[in-house]
Design an enzyme around this catalytic site. Structure first.
Site, short mmCIF file in Angstrom:
data_model
loop_
_atom_site.label_atom_id
_atom_site.label_comp_id
_atom_site.label_asym_id
_atom_site.label_seq_id
_atom_site.Cartn_x
_atom_site.Cartn_y
_atom_site.Cartn_z
N HIS A 82 0.93 -1.16 -0.06
CA HIS A 82 -0.14 -0.07 0.18
C HIS A 82 0.75 1.19 -0.01
CE1 HIS A 82 -4.13 -1.95 1.69
NE2 HIS A 82 -3.40 -2.46 0.44
N GLU A 100 1.20 3.81 1.92
CA GLU A 100 1.81 4.19 3.17
C GLU A 100 2.99 3.44 3.62
OE1 GLU A 100 -2.86 4.48 4.15
OE2 GLU A 100 -1.38 3.37 2.68
N CYS A 130 -5.86 2.00 6.22
CA CYS A 130 -6.76 0.64 6.21
C CYS A 130 -6.54 0.08 7.50
CB CYS A 130 -6.51 -0.24 5.03
SG CYS A 130 -5.12 -0.96 5.13
N ALA A 174 -30.06 -1.71 -42.25
CA ALA A 174 -31.30 -2.55 -42.56
C ALA A 174 -30.77 -4.05 -42.99
CB ALA A 174 -32.10 -2.06 -43.79
N ARG A 196 -11.56 0.92 -22.34
CA ARG A 196 -11.64 -0.34 -21.89
C ARG A 196 -10.47 -0.78 -21.22
NH1 ARG A 196 -12.38 -4.19 -27.46
NH2 ARG A 196 -14.54 -3.75 -27.93
N THR A 240 -24.86 -10.85 -29.57
CA THR A 240 -23.68 -10.28 -30.06
C THR A 240 -22.49 -11.36 -30.37
OG1 THR A 240 -24.45 -8.22 -28.97
CG2 THR A 240 -21.89 -8.44 -29.69
N GLY A 285 -25.58 -5.30 -27.35
CA GLY A 285 -26.49 -5.07 -28.53
C GLY A 285 -27.68 -4.17 -27.49
N PRO A 286 -28.74 -4.15 -28.66
CA PRO A 286 -29.92 -3.27 -27.96
C PRO A 286 -30.66 -4.03 -26.97
CG PRO A 286 -29.74 -3.13 -30.38
CD PRO A 286 -28.73 -4.01 -29.90
N THR A 287 -30.71 -5.45 -27.03
CA THR A 287 -31.48 -6.15 -26.22
C THR A 287 -30.67 -6.22 -24.69
OG1 THR A 287 -32.39 -7.60 -28.11
CG2 THR A 287 -32.25 -8.54 -25.66
#
Length: 334
Positions: free
Chosen positions: A45, A47, A70, A158, A178, A190, A264-266
């Site tokens: 850590h 410290e 901590c 489409a 990411r 997907t 995706g959209p779902t």
């Protein structure tokens, strides 16, 4: 404290299950005798790093640390005890520790006679670890939904084609984003339709597996053996569930703090319907399709009054596209 904040934000301070923390040790006359920052889970850590740098000069010093020390033994021992053993006389901290498992360091130090001052530049300190703070206070990971659409809200034409809606610059920025999250989530649909890789690349080169976020596939259908998400470039987990809350519980149990929803959209609609989207990162391309899949499926919103409202936090041009960052407004924020 500003030096400690800068240390905590060092480029090689990895995000993950542990927060980013910086520490500076000052002698009684104000000389810096040691400093350090947390490099990631399993490393000392902040410290402890500062105490090692200071050696015997830590006795009687003031420790300035961005997060309350901590009081918990995990992969490393409690920082409160390390500070006491080193003879530190005063501790100044920014954010109080919201994690009930690790909190209590200030109380232990004060009980042992150390002067403790808290809340110094607390807002700046909390801003170092927004996802971590959210996760430990809400009991689930912070969820950012990333979408890329045309100006008329289409994510595919489409005929089903969708590569590439946005510019190369926008796609490169997505990879950088990411790299800072713990997990990337998509639905099995997907994976079956688009065969995404989901690993982080930089300059076209896939980064080492040990720095990759977890790839998460949601859904009950099997992932094809030759799917790119199973190529070993990054760890992959399939959660055979449809309920977003169950998915987040599974990820919480793996110490995931921040997830990027790239489905995706779902899948996006399922998370929106469950109230489990916290922020949105939306790339808008200057293009019109007029037909094709919309960015968001049916999310149970039937009127303007029920619309999911967002607060825009940033708008930026990325290549030829526009990125909009926004936070979801909860009822208490309206």
């Amino acid at each position: 404290m500003r030096r400690a904040l800068a240390l905590a934000a060092s480029p090689d301070a990895r995000t993950g299950p542990n927060p980013r923390v910086g520490c500076v040790l000052l002698s009684p006359d104000g000389e810096v005798v040691g400093e350090g920052y947390h490099h990631g889970a399993g490393h000392p850590h902040a410290e402890v790093e500062a105490l090692r740098a200071a050696g015997g000069r830590a006795r009687g010093a003031t420790a300035v640390v961005t997060l309350e020390p901590c009081d918990h033994t995990g992969r490393t021992g409690p920082c409160s005890v390390a500070l006491l053993d080193a003879g530190v006389a005063r501790v100044v901290h920014g954010q109080s520790d919201p994690n009930p498992v690790a909190a209590g360091g200030a109380r232990r130090l004060a009980g042992a006679g150390v002067e403790v001052v808290g809340g110094v530049l607390a807002a700046e300190a909390e801003a170092l670890n927004p996802a971590w703070t959210f996760a430990v206070t809400h009991g689930r990971p912070f969820v950012t939904w990333k979408a890329a659409s045309t100006l008329d809200g289409r994510v595919a034409a489409a005929d089903g084609s969708s590569r590439w809606i946005t510019s190369a610059e926008a796609r490169a920025e997505v990879h950088r984003f990411r790299a800072g999250v713990d997990a990337v989530i998509v639905g099995i649909g997907t994976v079956l339709e688009d065969d995404p890789h989901l690993a982080v690349r930089r300059g076209g080169v896939v980064l080492p597996r040990e720095v990759q976020p977890l790839r998460v596939v949601v859904g009950r259908r099997d992932i094809p053996e030759r799917a790119r998400v199973l190529d070993g470039a990054a760890p992959t987990l399939q959660v055979r569930e449809h309920d977003p809350a169950t998915v987040l519980v599974a990820l919480r149990d793996l110490d995931v703090q921040h997830v990027l929803l790239e489905g995706g959209p779902t899948l996006a609609a399922a998370f929106v319907r469950a109230g489990l989207v916290d922020a949105v990162r939306w790339y808008v391309a200057p293009a019109l399709l007029g037909a094709g899949a919309s960015a968001l499926g049916s999310a149970g919103i039937n009127s303007i009054a029920d619309a999911l409202r967002l607060r825009i936090t940033e708008v930026a041009r990325v290549g030829d596209d526009v990125r909009i960052d926004a936070r979801v407004l909860r009822a208490e924020e309206d």
